[in-house]
Scaffold this motif. Structure first.
Motif, PDB file in Angstrom:
ATOM      1  N   PHE A   1       0.888  -1.147  -0.106  1.00  0.00           N
ATOM      2  CA  PHE A   1      -0.144   0.058  -0.059  1.00  0.00           C
ATOM      3  C   PHE A   1       0.865   1.274   0.152  1.00  0.00           C
ATOM      4  N   GLN A   2       0.474   2.195  -0.953  1.00  0.00           N
ATOM      5  CA  GLN A   2       0.921   3.494  -1.005  1.00  0.00           C
ATOM      6  C   GLN A   2      -0.182   4.563  -0.563  1.00  0.00           C
TER       7      GLN A   2
ATOM      8  N   ASN B   1       3.693  10.428   1.342  1.00  0.00           N
ATOM      9  CA  ASN B   1       4.828  10.851   0.499  1.00  0.00           C
ATOM     10  C   ASN B   1       5.406  12.140   0.577  1.00  0.00           C
ATOM     11  N   SER B   2       6.489  12.452   0.192  1.00  0.00           N
ATOM     12  CA  SER B   2       7.031  13.892  -0.072  1.00  0.00           C
ATOM     13  C   SER B   2       5.883  14.583  -1.332  1.00  0.00           C
ATOM     14  N   SER B   3       5.949  16.163  -0.935  1.00  0.00           N
ATOM     15  CA  SER B   3       5.129  16.648  -2.046  1.00  0.00           C
ATOM     16  C   SER B   3       6.081  16.663  -3.444  1.00  0.00           C
ATOM     17  N   ASN B   4       4.955  16.526  -4.388  1.00  0.00           N
ATOM     18  CA  ASN B   4       5.449  16.850  -5.762  1.00  0.00           C
ATOM     19  C   ASN B   4       6.285  18.053  -5.890  1.00  0.00           C
ATOM     20  N   ARG B   5       7.339  18.008  -6.369  1.00  0.00           N
ATOM     21  CA  ARG B   5       8.366  19.420  -6.678  1.00  0.00           C
ATOM     22  C   ARG B   5       7.558  20.352  -7.368  1.00  0.00           C
TER      23      ARG B   5
ATOM     24  N   GLU C   1      -2.606  22.093  -5.366  1.00  0.00           N
ATOM     25  CA  GLU C   1      -2.948  21.034  -4.362  1.00  0.00           C
ATOM     26  C   GLU C   1      -2.098  19.725  -4.870  1.00  0.00           C
ATOM     27  N   THR C   2      -1.648  19.026  -3.606  1.00  0.00           N
ATOM     28  CA  THR C   2      -1.011  17.710  -4.015  1.00  0.00           C
ATOM     29  C   THR C   2      -1.729  16.780  -4.644  1.00  0.00           C
ATOM     30  N   PRO C   3      -1.705  16.229  -5.578  1.00  0.00           N
ATOM     31  CA  PRO C   3      -2.599  15.450  -6.172  1.00  0.00           C
ATOM     32  C   PRO C   3      -3.035  14.038  -5.537  1.00  0.00           C
ATOM     33  N   GLU C   4      -4.064  13.466  -5.661  1.00  0.00           N
ATOM     34  CA  GLU C   4      -4.220  12.021  -4.790  1.00  0.00           C
ATOM     35  C   GLU C   4      -3.355  11.193  -5.570  1.00  0.00           C
ATOM     36  N   ALA C   5      -2.759  10.307  -4.815  1.00  0.00           N
ATOM     37  CA  ALA C   5      -1.528   9.394  -5.193  1.00  0.00           C
ATOM     38  C   ALA C   5      -1.786   8.254  -4.158  1.00  0.00           C
TER      39      ALA C   5
ATOM     40  N   GLN D   1       6.110   2.879   1.089  1.00  0.00           N
ATOM     41  CA  GLN D   1       5.121   1.807   0.865  1.00  0.00           C
ATOM     42  C   GLN D   1       5.109   0.831   2.117  1.00  0.00           C
ATOM     43  N   LEU D   2       3.966   0.496   2.468  1.00  0.00           N
ATOM     44  CA  LEU D   2       3.864  -0.514   3.584  1.00  0.00           C
ATOM     45  C   LEU D   2       3.202  -1.789   3.152  1.00  0.00           C
ATOM     46  N   GLY D   3       3.739  -2.915   3.512  1.00  0.00           N
ATOM     47  CA  GLY D   3       3.186  -4.162   3.076  1.00  0.00           C
ATOM     48  C   GLY D   3       3.310  -5.274   4.247  1.00  0.00           C
ATOM     49  N   PHE D   4       2.566  -6.362   3.834  1.00  0.00           N
ATOM     50  CA  PHE D   4       2.674  -7.418   4.483  1.00  0.00           C
ATOM     51  C   PHE D   4       2.711  -8.821   3.587  1.00  0.00           C
TER      52      PHE D   4
END
Length: 989
Positions: free
Chosen positions: A264-265, A270-274, A282-286, A982-985
């Motif tokens: 999952f991300q 996350n860091s902001s898009n430069r 606005e930071t877009p949904e990602a 990213q987090l995961g299992f």
């Protein structure tokens, strides 16, 4: 297009060639399989003939085989499924020797030398030595990516193609344009010319080549391992001058096993898009959500097994639209993807001498709101894609030394590209026209197309072992079709000289050219027959020297030549005889299959067609707007408004129309190829650690380029000045052509009197040169630690940019002046460094840290000014003079960015900033048993949050600056993703 040319003649040549080769045959690397070879000796080192060597896959019980050693004590097993094997050696008067866990990697030949001890056969000696890490019998250059690396190393999009870039000479391109479209450039070659194999079957896109990766994406959790061959691969492999990516999927075993996973991300992590920060957007949904499971096990132990995998992926990828000259279009948005991937595999060995397998993969991946290139939100497009690949394999063992592999495969892509209006059912002709300004496109995407391309492949390979010769010969036939529909540009495209918004009272803002598809949507079918024959002898002359001798024949019915013989010659020499060093070298020819997209114009833009794209004015742009005057061309006088009645009156109506700017086929067009020579050395410098050094030189020969058979002279250097062409009819052009024109597609039409302007074709005049020094150190996993590191110093130049079928931009009448077109290829990367490692930290009971670090030189590009045609050759391509050029821009947040580029004054004379990234992964596994564990992962991509600028959106053309300034010129407007977490299992059982 020649779908079938001289069919009987080609088959006769192929048959004679096959018969001639049948007696000088063999193999080393293998499509989807592995080999095991070795020598059996007594305590004094003397060979033991007639010893019995038996093997079986430890996990499945399949691949049960037995051979006897030759007079020199040698033995060979071929066409083995990759995996762990148990090897048993028996001989009269000696103890039985057993080695378990012999790891056979895909495409590679492992060696096990058994030194027997004197004693009774009832006594058993278990060998525990490590498998050799140095390949002492092959000239091939490449490497291997294990299942451990696929699972434990960081992966931003969980596509195994990205791992190919861990090897020297390979430059990966992680796609942000289309899901599952990661590609690689190998040794400076066009990514179109790679060959993706999956379980030994074709997994290639025969329409666009491999510039968007493999045809069907294989879910990471279903990949067992893969091999990459970057140079000097044996004659078994063809259709490529780039690399071979030879992957295998997982299979079932005698025990049930599998995985459950989720990754999952989210943009909140996350860091902001430069460029979102710079433009105060606005930071877009990602976000990314990927989850699924795999399971495999026995249908009946030691007889039949199954494997199944299911993966769901949903992605919202944040995108910043940045149009410096028109900030009103700047915004943030998200591209969305919904993918479902299914894998099913079955393996069985019903008898000692027969083994069968079958595998099917299907992926559906609709994508929405795609922002491709410099476009506004109104010009977004969509893609609906369903890919499938199926393969069946039958391995028959006739005798211990004679084996046959028969493989049948099918690959299909059903894909549609289009704008949302077209995809919702609105005819493309009823949609608003596209507005192509000087450095961006808005209002509407002109893309509207669909295709179904199928590939049917039959491959049969016979393996024969005799003495020191391990031989193979084979036949490979591939039937390819592409059923196309193209409604692109039916809405019309207006081309503007500036970025100024249209204003009826301002002549500078009017379009200077218009193009539109006339005749309605185009439907057409393309067919190609690919036939290949090969013979290979992997001759072990003695314990130190192996000769790799092979030859291959390739033919395709969409090219005119049928003499494409490829020698593949090489040697591997173990100077010490201890299996720890090898000196290797090779020489070979490698032919490139021609993707349909490089020659489709012969059908879509021929002299007569029911549908083609027609420009207005025909010969050049209307000179009015650039001079501050209203245009005079009737299609432009009302501004960006399509007058369909006017178009019909100008081009006429009917089922077949005459195209004044056609593309015709060159009757002597040939398959391009590469000549390659290499020399290298590999040495085990420490236990389980190998150093490899290779020098590679490649000559790209007969590379395709586009030329104009009716070129002309522009009256002045002004870009809108008229071009005086030498001929007025197609008949005159053909009569005076510098190449033979194939008229078979339009010979039933009155082409001799057909009026034409420019007439283009493809010629084999391109040449490229690639030189590289490649160094790597590979430590395999021992004591919880593993790493790969490589560095490539290379140079790739030519009289072509090497990308597709580029135009000979300096052509002056019939003189191509290719000396002026010399420069770096589009895929030249001077420096390429990559380091990957994983470490299972001791005394933590399950903590694993892994990383991938990559540093790349920037890609080359051309700085030019299309306001003038300096050499008056009618082509607006004139690189600016050598010097330093600067792009500067102040952004809405107050920051000013300045970019300086040193320009050599030639094609691709400047270079973009380089690329650098650090990816890090932390995982902790709770182990319940040897097979059952649950792990949790944390991954950080681009850990240092470096801004890696996107080369695809850099304006490199100093366009007309009628608006006073050129704010776009050489100013970066996009970047690769910022730091992403990213987090995961993953649960394995």
């Amino acid at each position: 297009m020649r779908n079938r040319i001289d069919g009987p003649k080609r088959l006769t040549v192929a048959f004679i060639t096959l018969m001639a080769l049948t007696f000088t045959l063999s193999v080393r690397a293998q499509e989807g399989t592995s080999s095991l070879r070795g020598t059996v000796t007594d305590p004094a080192g003397a060979a033991i003939p007639n010893a019995q060597v038996s093997i079986a896959n430890q996990e499945t019980g399949l691949n049960r085989r037995t051979v006897t050693t030759t007079e020199s004590g040698d033995y060979v097993f071929t066409s083995l499924t990759p995996g762990l094997y148990r090897v048993t050696v028996e001989a009269a008067g000696f103890k039985t020797t057993v080695k378990e866990g012999v790891k056979l990697d895909v495409g590679e030949t492992q060696e096990f030398r058994a030194a027997l001890e004197v004693g009774g056969a009832q006594e058993t000696v278990t060998v525990t030595t490590d498998d050799p890490i140095v390949q002492t019998t092959s000239k091939e250059i490449g490497g291997h990516i294990s299942q451990t690396e696929l699972i434990e190393l960081p992966s931003v999009n969980r596509n195994f193609i990205g791992f190919v870039g861990l090897l020297p000479g390979v430059v990966p391109n992680i796609s942000t344009e289309s899901f599952g479209s990661d590609s690689v450039s190998v040794n400076g070659q066009d990514p179109r010319y790679n060959n993706f194999l999956l379980d030994g079957s074709n997994n290639n896109d025969d329409v666009i080549g491999q510039r968007a990766g493999a045809q069907t994406r294989t879910a990471l959790e279903t990949v067992q391992e893969f091999q990459v061959l970057t140079n000097q691969f044996d004659a078994e492999f063809g259709r490529t001058s780039g690399g071979i990516i030879n992957a295998v999927t997982k299979s079932g075993t005698n025990d049930f096993h599998g995985s459950v996973f989720g990754f999952f991300q989210d943009n909140s992590l996350n860091s902001s898009n430069r460029f979102a920060v710079l433009n105060q957007l606005e930071t877009p949904e990602a976000n990314m959500r990927q989850y699924g499971f795999t399971v495999g096990g026995p249908v009946k132990k030691n007889l039949a097994h199954f494997f199944f995998g299911l993966e769901r992926t949903t992605i919202a990828e944040g995108v910043i639209i940045d149009i410096p000259s028109r900030p009103e279009f700047n915004t943030s948005t998200s591209e969305t993807t919904r993918a479902l991937n299914t894998t099913l595999r079955f393996d069985t060995q019903p008898s000692q001498n027969h083994q069968l397998s079958a595998r099917w993969i299907r992926e559906s991946s609709p994508q929405f709101n795609q922002i491709i290139g410099a476009v506004t939100l109104d010009a977004a497009r969509e893609e609906a894609d369903v890919d499938q690949t199926v393969v069946g394999n039958w391995t028959a063992t006739f005798t211990p030394t004679l084996l046959n592999d028969l493989r049948l495969s099918f690959t299909r892509e059903d894909v549609a590209f289009g704008n949302p209006g077209f995809n919702s059912g609105t005819p493309q002709s009823e949609l608003p026209p596209s507005l192509a300004f000087a450095s961006f496109t808005t209002q509407q995407s002109n893309v509207a197309q669909a295709r179904i391309n199928n590939s049917y492949r039959l491959a049969d390979v016979v393996s024969y072992v005799r003495g020191g010769h391990s031989m193979k010969f084979g036949l490979d036939y591939n039937y390819v079709s592409a059923d196309n529909m193209d409604a692109g540009s039916l809405n019309g495209v207006f081309i503007f000289p500036t970025n100024l918004p249209f204003n009826r009272s301002d002549p500078r803002t009017y379009p200077e050219r218009f193009q539109i598809r006339v005749g309605g949507p185009l439907e057409f079918l393309l067919i190609n027959h690919n036939t290949s024959l090969f013979a290979q002898d992997n001759w072990k002359v003695n314990q130190k020297l192996t000769l790799n001798l092979g030859v291959r024949y390739d033919d395709e019915t969409i090219s005119d030549d049928n003499n494409n013989l490829s020698p593949r010659l090489g040697f591997a020499y173990d100077p010490t005889g201890d299996g720890k060093s090898v000196i290797r070298g090779g020489y070979g020819f490698f032919y490139q299959n021609t993707p349909f997209e490089l020659i489709t114009a012969f059908r879509t833009a021929g002299p007569f067609s029911s549908s083609f794209v027609r420009p207005f004015p025909l010969n050049t742009a209307d000179p009015g707007p650039r001079a501050g005057r209203l245009p005079t061309d009737p299609t432009l006088v009302n501004g960006p408004v399509v007058n369909r009645a006017l178009i019909d009156s100008l081009v006429g109506t009917g089922t077949v129309l005459s195209n004044p700017t056609p593309t015709v086929d060159n009757g002597s067009r040939r398959m391009p190829y590469v000549r390659s020579v290499s020399l290298g050395f590999q040495r085990e410098i420490f236990p389980n650690t190998a150093l490899t050094v290779d020098y590679i030189h490649q000559d790209g020969v007969d590379q395709l380029m586009t030329i104009n058979l009716n070129s002309g002279i522009r009256r002045t250097i002004a870009s809108t000045a008229a071009i005086d062409r030498r001929f007025s009819t197609l008949g005159q052009v053909i009569q005076n052509s510098v190449v033979p024109v194939d008229t078979s597609l339009f010979s039933d039409r009155p082409f001799e009197s057909s009026a034409v302007s420019g007439v283009t074709t493809r010629v084999n005049e391109g040449r490229t040169d690639y030189d590289a020094l490649q160094l790597s150190i590979d430590k395999r996993l021992t004591r919880g630690f593993q790493f790969k590191t490589s560095y490539t110093l290379s140079k790739s130049r030519g009289n072509t940019n090497g990308n597709g079928v580029p135009t000979a931009n300096f052509q002056l009448l019939d003189d191509l002046r290719l000396n002026l077109n010399e420069g770096p290829t589009d895929f030249d990367r001077r420096h390429n460094f990559v380091f990957s490692s994983l470490y299972q930290i001791p005394r933590t009971r399950g903590l694993i840290i892994s990383t991938i670090i990559r540093s790349l030189s920037g890609t080359p590009f051309t700085i030019q000014d299309t306001r003038v045609d300096a050499d008056r050759n009618g082509i607006l391509f004139d690189p600016l003079l050598a010097g330093t050029y600067t792009g500067t821009r102040m952004f809405p947040n107050g920051e000013t960015l300045t970019f300086d580029y040193d320009n050599a004054g030639e094609r691709n004379g400047a270079r973009l900033p380089g690329f650098f990234s650090v990816d890090l992964r932390l995982a902790y596994k709770f182990r319940f048993t040897e097979r059952v564990n649950v792990g949790f992962t944390f991954e950080a991509f681009n850990l240092t949050n470096r801004t890696n600028y996107d080369p695809d959106v850099l304006p490199t053309n100093f366009v007309s600056s009628l608006e006073g300034t050129n704010r776009d010129f050489l100013v970066q407007t996009g970047a690769k993703p910022a730091r992403t977490l990213q987090l995961g299992f993953r649960m394995a059982f």
